[in-house]
Design a protein around this motif. Structure first.
Motif, PDB file in Angstrom:
ATOM      1  N   ALA A   6      40.585  34.293  43.399  1.00  0.00           N
ATOM      2  CA  ALA A   6      39.131  34.518  43.627  1.00  0.00           C
ATOM      3  C   ALA A   6      38.863  33.431  44.827  1.00  0.00           C
ATOM      4  O   ALA A   6      38.054  34.082  45.418  1.00  0.00           O
ATOM      5  CB  ALA A   6      38.602  33.532  42.401  1.00  0.00           C
ATOM      6  N   HIS A   7      39.609  32.607  45.156  1.00  0.00           N
ATOM      7  CA  HIS A   7      39.174  31.775  46.378  1.00  0.00           C
ATOM      8  C   HIS A   7      39.380  32.809  47.539  1.00  0.00           C
ATOM      9  O   HIS A   7      38.487  32.874  48.571  1.00  0.00           O
ATOM     10  CB  HIS A   7      39.874  30.655  46.611  1.00  0.00           C
ATOM     11  N   GLY A  10      36.854  35.573  47.771  1.00  0.00           N
ATOM     12  CA  GLY A  10      35.455  35.191  48.088  1.00  0.00           C
ATOM     13  C   GLY A  10      35.330  34.430  49.462  1.00  0.00           C
ATOM     14  O   GLY A  10      34.296  34.842  49.919  1.00  0.00           O
ATOM     15  N   ARG A  11      36.268  33.540  49.805  1.00  0.00           N
ATOM     16  CA  ARG A  11      36.118  32.856  50.848  1.00  0.00           C
ATOM     17  C   ARG A  11      36.981  33.310  52.337  1.00  0.00           C
ATOM     18  O   ARG A  11      36.700  33.257  53.304  1.00  0.00           O
ATOM     19  CB  ARG A  11      36.725  31.490  50.616  1.00  0.00           C
ATOM     20  N   ARG A  14      35.626  37.297  52.364  1.00  0.00           N
ATOM     21  CA  ARG A  14      34.271  37.234  52.172  1.00  0.00           C
ATOM     22  C   ARG A  14      33.670  38.379  51.179  1.00  0.00           C
ATOM     23  O   ARG A  14      32.653  39.302  51.672  1.00  0.00           O
ATOM     24  CB  ARG A  14      33.738  37.408  53.744  1.00  0.00           C
ATOM     25  N   GLN A  16      31.276  40.485  48.516  1.00  0.00           N
ATOM     26  CA  GLN A  16      29.935  40.444  48.183  1.00  0.00           C
ATOM     27  C   GLN A  16      29.776  41.287  47.042  1.00  0.00           C
ATOM     28  O   GLN A  16      30.552  42.243  46.776  1.00  0.00           O
ATOM     29  CB  GLN A  16      29.356  40.698  49.327  1.00  0.00           C
ATOM     30  N   ILE A  34      31.902  44.128  41.966  1.00  0.00           N
ATOM     31  CA  ILE A  34      31.811  42.683  42.075  1.00  0.00           C
ATOM     32  C   ILE A  34      30.337  42.615  41.556  1.00  0.00           C
ATOM     33  O   ILE A  34      29.348  43.120  42.293  1.00  0.00           O
ATOM     34  CB  ILE A  34      32.006  42.078  43.483  1.00  0.00           C
ATOM     35  N   VAL A  37      29.885  36.027  42.997  1.00  0.00           N
ATOM     36  CA  VAL A  37      30.832  35.456  43.885  1.00  0.00           C
ATOM     37  C   VAL A  37      30.556  34.060  43.870  1.00  0.00           C
ATOM     38  O   VAL A  37      29.216  33.712  44.407  1.00  0.00           O
ATOM     39  CB  VAL A  37      31.092  36.124  45.236  1.00  0.00           C
ATOM     40  N   THR A  38      31.098  33.127  43.237  1.00  0.00           N
ATOM     41  CA  THR A  38      31.058  31.797  43.513  1.00  0.00           C
ATOM     42  C   THR A  38      32.159  31.144  43.940  1.00  0.00           C
ATOM     43  O   THR A  38      33.122  31.719  44.438  1.00  0.00           O
ATOM     44  CB  THR A  38      30.736  31.038  42.037  1.00  0.00           C
ATOM     45  N   VAL A  42      35.065  34.972  40.905  1.00  0.00           N
ATOM     46  CA  VAL A  42      34.338  36.305  41.008  1.00  0.00           C
ATOM     47  C   VAL A  42      34.323  37.265  39.670  1.00  0.00           C
ATOM     48  O   VAL A  42      35.446  37.444  39.149  1.00  0.00           O
ATOM     49  CB  VAL A  42      35.135  37.043  41.945  1.00  0.00           C
TER      50      VAL A  42
END
Length: 223
Positions: A6-7, A10-11, A14, A16, A34, A37-38, A42
């Motif tokens: 998930a990291h 998401g990070r 990117r 969305q 999706i 996303v936090t 996700v």
């Protein structure tokens, strides 16, 4: 999805809300959207089940360690071509520096297998065994069709070796670019392997992997 995956999504990528991805739980593949996303999570909505690729042919690849860029390319393509297991071989003519470093590459190799499995929509990635001596690997595989690629002029063509075969499983051994030693040929023969040639052209190890696996899939009816 949580944790490192998930990291990364998401990070690093990117991701969305609203983007579409394919997800697999090892049994099915889904087209997903999706929803949110936090930082380490996700959340997806499953939209529809997709056809997954699962090989009807169980192939184990015994692959001599060569230079890592070539070896890792071969791992990727072997995964895309459906192998079920890969055993890196410490062949006599493998470069000794490569063998020393191989143990440290296992996690990287597993990541390559995972990414190639995802790309080719496989339900599961191949099993990656630890580094093994050829004679031990040959002796431990006693079932199914067993083929050892050979550069010797006395070897039958791979086409002839595969002609009329109806095996549901196969073991394919591919040596280093320096070739197999006489002792390795002898141990393979003792274990029931048939020598097979890909022709008169001199191929790189990674080229031989793709050529031989595609031939196996075609000849043995992997749909």
């Amino acid at each position: 999805m949580e944790g490192d995956a998930a990291h990364h999504l998401g990070r690093v990528l990117r991701a969305q809300a609203g983007q579409l991805y394919e997800l697999s739980d090892g049994q099915k593949v889904w087209l997903s959207r999706i929803e949110s996303v936090t930082r380490d999570r996700v959340q997806f909505a499953l939209l529809e089940e997709l056809p997954a690729v699962q090989s009807n042919l169980n192939v184990t690849l015994l692959l001599a360690v060569v230079k890592f860029d070539a070896f890792e390319w071969a791992l990727e393509k072997a995964t895309e071509l459906g192998v079920g297991a890969i055993v890196p071989l410490a062949a006599e003519r493998s470069e000794k520096a490569m063998l020393v470093a191989a143990a440290k590459r296992a996690e990287r190799w597993k990541k390559i297998l995972l990414e190639a499995s995802q790309q080719s929509r496989r339900l599961s990635m191949p099993v990656l065994d630890g580094l093994a001596k050829p004679e031990i690997a040959f002796a431990s595989h006693k079932e199914g069709l067993r083929v050892m690629l050979s550069e010797r002029t006395t070897a039958s063509s791979l086409r002839r070796v595969l002609q009329g075969q109806r095996a549901a499983s196969a073991v394919l051994a591919i040596g280093p670019e320096g070739g197999w030693t006489e002792a390795e040929f002898a141990s393979a023969c003792k274990a029931g392997f048939s020598e097979a040639s890909l022709g008169r052209r001199i191929l790189r190890t990674e080229t031989a992997v793709v050529t031989a696996l595609a031939s196996l899939n075609f000849a043995l009816g992997d749909d």
